[in-house]
Design a protein around this motif. Sequence first.
Motif, short mmCIF file in Angstrom:
data_model
loop_
_atom_site.label_atom_id
_atom_site.label_comp_id
_atom_site.label_asym_id
_atom_site.label_seq_id
_atom_site.Cartn_x
_atom_site.Cartn_y
_atom_site.Cartn_z
N ASP A 49 -3.41 3.27 -2.66
CA ASP A 49 -3.71 2.93 -1.26
C ASP A 49 -2.62 3.48 -0.33
O ASP A 49 -2.36 2.93 0.74
CB ASP A 49 -3.83 1.41 -1.08
CG ASP A 49 -5.20 0.89 -1.50
OD1 ASP A 49 -6.06 1.72 -1.89
OD2 ASP A 49 -5.41 -0.34 -1.43
N HIS A 86 -6.40 4.71 0.13
CA HIS A 86 -6.82 3.47 0.77
C HIS A 86 -8.29 3.47 1.19
O HIS A 86 -8.64 3.15 2.32
CB HIS A 86 -5.91 3.18 1.99
CG HIS A 86 -5.99 1.76 2.45
ND1 HIS A 86 -5.70 1.39 3.74
CD2 HIS A 86 -6.33 0.62 1.80
CE1 HIS A 86 -5.86 0.08 3.87
NE2 HIS A 86 -6.24 -0.40 2.70
N GLU A 132 -0.65 5.15 2.48
CA GLU A 132 -1.04 5.41 3.87
C GLU A 132 -0.10 6.45 4.47
O GLU A 132 0.72 7.04 3.77
CB GLU A 132 -1.04 4.09 4.65
CG GLU A 132 -2.06 3.10 4.05
CD GLU A 132 -2.10 1.77 4.77
OE1 GLU A 132 -2.80 1.67 5.78
OE2 GLU A 132 -1.41 0.83 4.33
N SER A 177 -9.53 4.87 4.56
CA SER A 177 -9.18 4.20 5.82
C SER A 177 -8.61 5.21 6.82
O SER A 177 -8.25 6.33 6.47
CB SER A 177 -8.14 3.11 5.56
OG SER A 177 -6.84 3.67 5.57
N SER A 219 2.45 2.51 -3.17
CA SER A 219 1.53 2.76 -4.29
C SER A 219 2.04 3.91 -5.13
O SER A 219 2.67 4.84 -4.62
CB SER A 219 0.16 3.20 -3.77
OG SER A 219 -0.57 2.14 -3.22
N SER A 253 -4.91 6.55 6.32
CA SER A 253 -4.58 7.52 5.27
C SER A 253 -5.23 8.85 5.62
O SER A 253 -5.92 8.97 6.62
CB SER A 253 -5.10 7.04 3.92
OG SER A 253 -4.56 5.78 3.60
N ASN A 305 0.83 -1.21 0.00
CA ASN A 305 0.00 0.00 0.00
C ASN A 305 0.86 1.26 0.00
O ASN A 305 0.64 2.19 -0.77
CB ASN A 305 -0.88 0.05 1.25
CG ASN A 305 -2.09 -0.87 1.14
OD1 ASN A 305 -2.39 -1.37 0.07
ND2 ASN A 305 -2.78 -1.07 2.25
#
Length: 297
Positions: free
Chosen positions: A199, A225, A201, A228, A182, A231, A179
């Motif tokens: 994604d 992400h 973070e 979420s 990315s 992030s 992630n």
Amino acid sequence: MNIIRKWSWLVIVVTVFSLIFMAGCSGSKGVQSGSKDSAGAPLTIKVLDVGQGDAILIRTKDQVVLVDTGDVPARDKLISMLKAQGITTIDKLIITHPHADHIGGAADVFKNFTVKQIYDSGQKTTSNLYRQYLTQIQKKGIPFTVVSAGMTIELGNETILKVLAPETPFIGGSEPDLNNNSIVAKLVYRNFSILLTGDAESESEERMLKKDAAILNSTLLKSGHHGSRTSSSAAFLQAVTPEAALISLGANNEYHHPHPSTLKKYKEKKIEVYRTDTDGTLTVTSDGKTYTITKER
Ligand SMILES: [Zn+2]
């Protein structure tokens, strides 16, 4: 003479009304619901409703670009959505990272469309999906470029993608964190921009902030992400200062995305929220000065 005068008046009236109408339609951002024909806009970005995953279609006057391909259960839907757009060729396919919810539809994309060029984060993984992805690319001989921060990808008609991540060494060292490595890229078309984050973070956000916080400033943000909690850190949002955040996610997903704390941060910063689970496919059009976001439902 009389006829000419009448026609002159008609021309003046039509011109005045056209000017009033045009003034009412430009100069500000707009939000619309329901389907809207985006054909003809110099730039269209569709955050496609592929459930839990990402698939973002970018169209300039010259190119068709797809960022990620959603997850396996949504692959048929992805193909029909792309075909409904009249697409036969994808000039550039950008895979932000090799998780299933981003490469799940890749094999079907290769089967159904001519893909001219692939841009990849350069991260490897052991999953069957990833192996199939690589095999197909090799079989079809599709040019494959590993991107890293500092590169620029031309999308035609003055539109560019400035790549801001990943950078080597990858975050996570010998066991890279997929992630956090990315591809993050800022799409710029004149005065309009959108930050595409895959994604990524908070570790990736921190790295980008340290390197060049100013470049992150964007008109819109594709939430990292799927919204979420790991992030959209406060410092990152401060640097991006988007007017709206677009979240790609599935309804009632098992990860409980988006996280309430992320939505709270958006609210505090007066960032409007659009989400594919409730709004369906999100269509952004821009003329380089203003933009419109249209919800599918
Ligand atoms: Zn994902």
